[in-house]
Scaffold this active site. Structure first.
Site, PDB file in Angstrom:
ATOM      1  N   ASN A 392       3.212 -12.103   4.799  1.00  0.00           N
ATOM      2  CA  ASN A 392       4.259 -12.196   3.802  1.00  0.00           C
ATOM      3  C   ASN A 392       4.958 -10.849   3.582  1.00  0.00           C
ATOM      4  O   ASN A 392       6.026 -10.606   4.140  1.00  0.00           O
ATOM      5  CB  ASN A 392       3.681 -12.753   2.494  1.00  0.00           C
ATOM      6  CG  ASN A 392       4.762 -13.133   1.499  1.00  0.00           C
ATOM      7  OD1 ASN A 392       5.912 -12.739   1.634  1.00  0.00           O
ATOM      8  ND2 ASN A 392       4.400 -13.913   0.502  1.00  0.00           N
ATOM      9  N   ASP A 393       4.343  -9.975   2.798  1.00  0.00           N
ATOM     10  CA  ASP A 393       5.020  -8.726   2.416  1.00  0.00           C
ATOM     11  C   ASP A 393       5.490  -7.903   3.613  1.00  0.00           C
ATOM     12  O   ASP A 393       6.545  -7.260   3.546  1.00  0.00           O
ATOM     13  CB  ASP A 393       4.081  -7.876   1.556  1.00  0.00           C
ATOM     14  CG  ASP A 393       3.823  -8.529   0.210  1.00  0.00           C
ATOM     15  OD1 ASP A 393       4.705  -9.262  -0.264  1.00  0.00           O
ATOM     16  OD2 ASP A 393       2.736  -8.312  -0.353  1.00  0.00           O
ATOM     17  N   VAL A 394       4.727  -7.934   4.703  1.00  0.00           N
ATOM     18  CA  VAL A 394       5.073  -7.084   5.847  1.00  0.00           C
ATOM     19  C   VAL A 394       6.289  -7.598   6.609  1.00  0.00           C
ATOM     20  O   VAL A 394       6.720  -6.990   7.582  1.00  0.00           O
ATOM     21  CB  VAL A 394       3.890  -6.931   6.831  1.00  0.00           C
ATOM     22  CG1 VAL A 394       2.713  -6.259   6.147  1.00  0.00           C
ATOM     23  CG2 VAL A 394       3.477  -8.268   7.422  1.00  0.00           C
ATOM     24  N   THR A 395       6.843  -8.750   6.156  1.00  0.00           N
ATOM     25  CA  THR A 395       8.051  -9.262   6.805  1.00  0.00           C
ATOM     26  C   THR A 395       9.247  -9.245   5.858  1.00  0.00           C
ATOM     27  O   THR A 395      10.304  -9.750   6.195  1.00  0.00           O
ATOM     28  CB  THR A 395       7.843 -10.726   7.252  1.00  0.00           C
ATOM     29  OG1 THR A 395       7.612 -11.532   6.079  1.00  0.00           O
ATOM     30  CG2 THR A 395       6.660 -10.866   8.187  1.00  0.00           C
ATOM     31  N   SER A 433       1.832  -8.152  -2.957  1.00  0.00           N
ATOM     32  CA  SER A 433       2.585  -7.239  -3.817  1.00  0.00           C
ATOM     33  C   SER A 433       3.129  -7.954  -5.047  1.00  0.00           C
ATOM     34  O   SER A 433       3.584  -7.323  -5.984  1.00  0.00           O
ATOM     35  CB  SER A 433       3.755  -6.639  -3.040  1.00  0.00           C
ATOM     36  OG  SER A 433       4.723  -7.636  -2.816  1.00  0.00           O
TER      37      SER A 433
END
Lengths: 467, 118
Positions: A392-395, A433
């Site tokens: 999720n957050d890393v994209t 996050s």
């Protein structure tokens, strides 16, 4: 042989061992030679141990044999039975044991110096340093193990005034240690230093959330090396110093890589207590309020089946759902259709550095297909379909585009640049996050809801029918 | 002749080894970071040597107890670390070696490994 000649021989063997360790680490630089590298390191270890066993310092073998037998049995059993998903726990425990061993060695050496009535100042200081570092590495690692294993809550446990309490404990450790250096023969004070260190290890790791464990494990790895090197200084044994320094450096580099990948400072990980609650939930609106497109297995199979290149973007959710083998099967079907398949792996995709790569390697994905951050980002513009599974957050493109976003500046995978994006996810919920992911609302993104493993299996079924 | 302080020699060795380690490990690709960590962890089990010295010196009962405990813990570190690293690295296969053995059974239990024969 004269005593001097014998000592020289043993030190010569230690140099051989040091060279083998260095070569071993060098060969770890490529998947092609890595296995050989590990064997060279193991050979170096064997040589160093045999050299020590035959040295004239050793007059009793009985207890050594018992210790080695117990340790070897435990080591063999855990190395053979541990699951690849549990590798972070395994490394955490091994770090802890290494730290504990260093602490015990330093303590024993200090006690002997006291008994002999001669405690050089430097020996006392470094022995205490090694004891403290080793002891806190032990308990810190055990707490990390507990969090990863789910025995201890993986949420950040925030005790009131924790930083003040930790600082007071640290001051007490330093104060008591200083007293010991001046007056070494105080067993109860020494014990108190040991116990305070053990407590500090617990308190330092307990406020750190589960998702920050890659940083914690890397840091503890570094500590275990430095504790060993310090024990080496106490014993004036160079091979201990060299090997400990190599490991200390390794852990430090990995710590830096992890904190960089998370867009955090080390101080923020240790003192921040990030991950206790979703602190920034409203930063980008409530999830799911904006319009998004959802797709069925049939739609997705169609998009995949008629593409030319597919990039899988696995996150920890994939490992949790145990979907690695299903993904590999799907990739195999795509490749049979002549479609190019690759995997883009963010440094924090797993629970420790490189964890996702091991999980995919276990599922028989060839390592050439595993791309890291720098390799994969230029590829996305040339990719027809990017399939995000459990990440999720890393994209989140906001890290690149929105200076207001809490994750702004974090290195991300530029998934949004692919022609089409499929996101496999349980729901529209936010990631670690706590912020909404802009990627989900892009025109070229389709959401495919469900459990990662069964979703991928559905795609396999649909794709088989596609012709 | 003046001889340097042994502590100074130790610190020199530490600093040099640290830099060597830093240079070497910077070159390890992210794909191998987990094996790197478990492998370097096994190397930090080198404290086994210190443990052996302490346990085998026969100085005092307390020394033997602490030493033997340290030997056992460090051995777990060394044996477990090297074996599990090998187990992981055995799974890292290239495309060619996979084609040679298209149907992989349980990778971790196969005695023969194609990736090894290159």
């Amino acid at each position: 042989m004269s005593d001097q000649g014998f000592l020289d021989l043993i030190n010569g063997l230690y140099i051989v061992a040091a060279i083998l360790f260095i070569l071993g680490l060098k060969y770890l630089g490529s998947p092609r030679t890595a296995r050989k590298g590990n064997r060279l390191s193991a050979l170096g270890m064997l040589i160093a141990i045999v050299a020590t066993l035959v040295s004239r310092d050793i007059i009793e073998y009985e207890w050594i044999a018992i210790g080695i037998a117990i340790g070897a049995v435990i080591g063999i059993v855990i190395a053979r039975t541990v699951k690849m998903t549990a590798m972070p726990q395994m490394v955490a425990v091994l770090n802890g044991f290494g730290g504990a061993a260093s602490a015990l060695v330093a303590a024993a050496e200090l006690i002997r110096s006291v008994d002999l009535g001669d405690v050089p100042l430097d020996v006392a200081i470094i022995a205490l340093f090694s004891t403290v570092l080793g002891a806190l590495t032990l308990t810190g690692s055990l707490i990390a193990f507990g969090k990863l294993q789910g025995i201890v809550t993986s949420r950040a446990v925030l005790l009131p005034l924790r930083n003040v309490v930790n600082a007071l404990i640290l001051i007490a450790i330093i104060g008591l240690s200083a007293w010991l250096v001046v007056e070494p023969n105080q067993p109860e004070i020494f014990l108190a230093v040991g116990l305070l260190s053990v407590l500090l290890g617990v308190l330092l790791v307990i406020p750190i959330g589960g998702a920050d464990m890659p940083v914690v494990i890397s840091l503890l790895n570094s500590y275990s090396g430095i504790a060993a090197a310090a024990a080496g200084v106490v014993l004036q044994n160079n091979i201990l110093i060299i090997a400990g320094a190599l490991v200390g450096a390794s852990g430090l580099i990995l710590t830096r890589i992890m904190t960089k990948a998370m867009n955090r400072s080390l101080a923020n990980v240790i003192f921040g207590g990030f991950g206790a609650t979703a602190t920034v939930a409203d930063a980008a609106g409530t999830p799911g309020e904006r319009p998004y497109r959802s797709a069925t297995a049939e739609d997705v199979a169609m998009i995949l089946g008629y593409s030319q290149s597919v990039m899988f973007v696995p996150g920890y959710g994939l490992a949790v759902a145990q979907a690695q083998h299903a993904v590999k099967e799907l990739a195999g079907l795509l490749q049979d259709r002549g479609i190019s398949v690759k995997y883009a792996i963010h440094p924090v995709a797993g629970r420790m550095p490189g964890h996702m790569n091991v999980l995919l390697a276990e599922a028989d994905v060839p390592y050439e297909q595993l791309l890291d951050l720098d390799q994969s980002n230029p590829e996305f513009v040339r990719t027809d379909v990017a399939v995000v599974i459990g990440a999720n957050d890393v994209t989140n493109p906001a890290a690149r585009t929105d200076p207001e976003s809490p994750i702004y500046g974090m290195p991300i995978l530029d998934v949004d640049k692919a022609r089409a994006v499929i996101v496999l996810k349980r729901s529209m919920a936010t990631g670690f996050s706590g912020i909404d992911n802009d990627l989900f609302y892009l025109d070229n993104t389709s959401m495919f809801f469900g459990d990662a493993k069964s979703s991928v299996s559905d795609l396999v079924t649909e794709l088989r029918q596609l012709d | 002749m003046l001889t340097p302080d042994p502590l100074l020699i130790s610190v020199t060795i530490f600093v040099v080894a640290f830099f060597v380690g830093y240079e070497l490990i910077t070159k390890v690709p992210p794909t191998l970071h987990t094996p790197l960590m478990s492998g370097s962890n096994a190397i930090s089990g080198i404290v086994l040597i210190g443990a052996v010295i302490v346990a085998g010196r026969g100085h005092s009962d307390l020394g033997i107890v602490l030493g033997t405990g340290a030997v056992a813990l460090a051995t777990v570190n060394v044996v477990g670390g090297f074996l599990v690293t090998d187990r992981m690295l055995r799974m890292f296969r290239s495309r060619e070696s996979q084609q040679r053995r298209p149907k992989a059974g349980s990778p971790s239990d196969s005695p023969q490994d194609p990736g090894d024969k290159r």
